[in-house]
Design a protein around this motif. Structure first.
Motif, mmCIF file in Angstrom:
data_model
loop_
_atom_site.group_PDB
_atom_site.id
_atom_site.type_symbol
_atom_site.label_atom_id
_atom_site.label_comp_id
_atom_site.label_asym_id
_atom_site.label_seq_id
_atom_site.Cartn_x
_atom_site.Cartn_y
_atom_site.Cartn_z
ATOM 1 N N LEU A 1 0.834 -1.202 0.000
ATOM 2 C CA LEU A 1 0.000 0.000 0.000
ATOM 3 C C LEU A 1 0.861 1.241 0.000
ATOM 4 C CD1 LEU A 1 -2.883 1.228 0.332
ATOM 5 C CD2 LEU A 1 -2.445 1.169 2.795
ATOM 6 N N PHE A 2 0.660 2.123 -1.001
ATOM 7 C CA PHE A 2 1.362 3.406 -1.054
ATOM 8 C C PHE A 2 0.631 4.394 -0.164
ATOM 9 C CE2 PHE A 2 1.795 7.720 -2.716
ATOM 10 C CZ PHE A 2 3.171 7.844 -2.723
ATOM 11 N N THR A 3 1.377 5.112 0.684
ATOM 12 C CA THR A 3 0.798 6.160 1.531
ATOM 13 C C THR A 3 1.609 7.432 1.390
ATOM 14 O OG1 THR A 3 2.110 5.556 3.468
ATOM 15 C CG2 THR A 3 -0.039 4.477 3.220
ATOM 16 N N SER B 1 0.462 12.233 6.506
ATOM 17 C CA SER B 1 0.671 11.798 7.886
ATOM 18 C C SER B 1 0.774 10.278 8.025
ATOM 19 C CB SER B 1 -0.432 12.338 8.791
ATOM 20 O OG SER B 1 -1.691 11.859 8.391
ATOM 21 N N LEU B 2 0.272 9.516 7.067
ATOM 22 C CA LEU B 2 0.371 8.060 7.167
ATOM 23 C C LEU B 2 1.796 7.526 6.991
ATOM 24 C CD1 LEU B 2 -2.886 6.822 5.436
ATOM 25 C CD2 LEU B 2 -2.296 6.667 7.857
ATOM 26 N N ILE B 3 2.730 8.396 6.608
ATOM 27 C CA ILE B 3 4.116 7.939 6.536
ATOM 28 C C ILE B 3 4.791 8.001 7.908
ATOM 29 C CG2 ILE B 3 4.320 8.607 4.109
ATOM 30 C CD1 ILE B 3 6.133 10.929 5.017
ATOM 31 N N GLU C 1 9.162 1.100 2.923
ATOM 32 C CA GLU C 1 10.310 1.715 2.266
ATOM 33 C C GLU C 1 9.841 2.975 1.548
ATOM 34 O OE1 GLU C 1 11.932 -0.345 -1.256
ATOM 35 O OE2 GLU C 1 10.271 -1.734 -0.965
ATOM 36 N N PRO C 2 10.749 3.966 1.393
ATOM 37 C CA PRO C 2 10.384 5.190 0.675
ATOM 38 C C PRO C 2 9.967 4.871 -0.756
ATOM 39 C CG PRO C 2 12.475 5.457 1.816
ATOM 40 C CD PRO C 2 12.116 4.000 1.893
ATOM 41 N N ALA C 3 9.024 5.645 -1.262
ATOM 42 C CA ALA C 3 8.542 5.449 -2.633
ATOM 43 C C ALA C 3 8.077 6.779 -3.201
ATOM 44 C CB ALA C 3 7.389 4.449 -2.646
ATOM 45 N N VAL D 1 4.654 12.479 -6.257
ATOM 46 C CA VAL D 1 4.256 12.487 -4.850
ATOM 47 C C VAL D 1 5.151 11.499 -4.123
ATOM 48 C CG1 VAL D 1 2.415 12.010 -3.192
ATOM 49 C CG2 VAL D 1 1.851 13.089 -5.370
ATOM 50 N N ASP D 2 5.821 11.991 -3.080
ATOM 51 C CA ASP D 2 6.681 11.138 -2.268
ATOM 52 C C ASP D 2 5.873 10.523 -1.132
ATOM 53 O OD1 ASP D 2 9.014 11.737 -3.716
ATOM 54 O OD2 ASP D 2 9.285 13.595 -2.587
#
Length: 65
Positions: free
Chosen positions: A3-5, A8-10, A26-28, A56-57
């Motif tokens: 799931l990509f977030t 604030s969900l990071i 992991e960063p995406a 979008v990071d």
């Protein structure tokens, strides 16, 4: 499922509160999207632009669900 977030969900403390547990991540970055204000909301949404230079990071959480 992965799931990509973004937003604030990071933050681990937010993610763990929302889901009740931690997940490997992991960063995406996703291309072709931008963050935009959502009318009536306090959080941003992401919108597909189709422009590869728009990005979008965020984080990808693995093994969710």
């Amino acid at each position: 499922m992965d799931l990509f977030t973004y937003g604030s969900l990071i933050l681990p403390e937010v993610w763990n509160t929302v889901t009740g547990r931690s997940h490997p991540s992991e960063p995406a970055t996703i291309s072709g999207f931008v963050r935009r204000t959502v009318s009536g909301a306090t959080y941003p949404g992401i919108v597909h632009t189709g422009q590869e230079t728009d990005r979008v990071d965020g984080l990808i959480y693995h093994r969710v669900g």
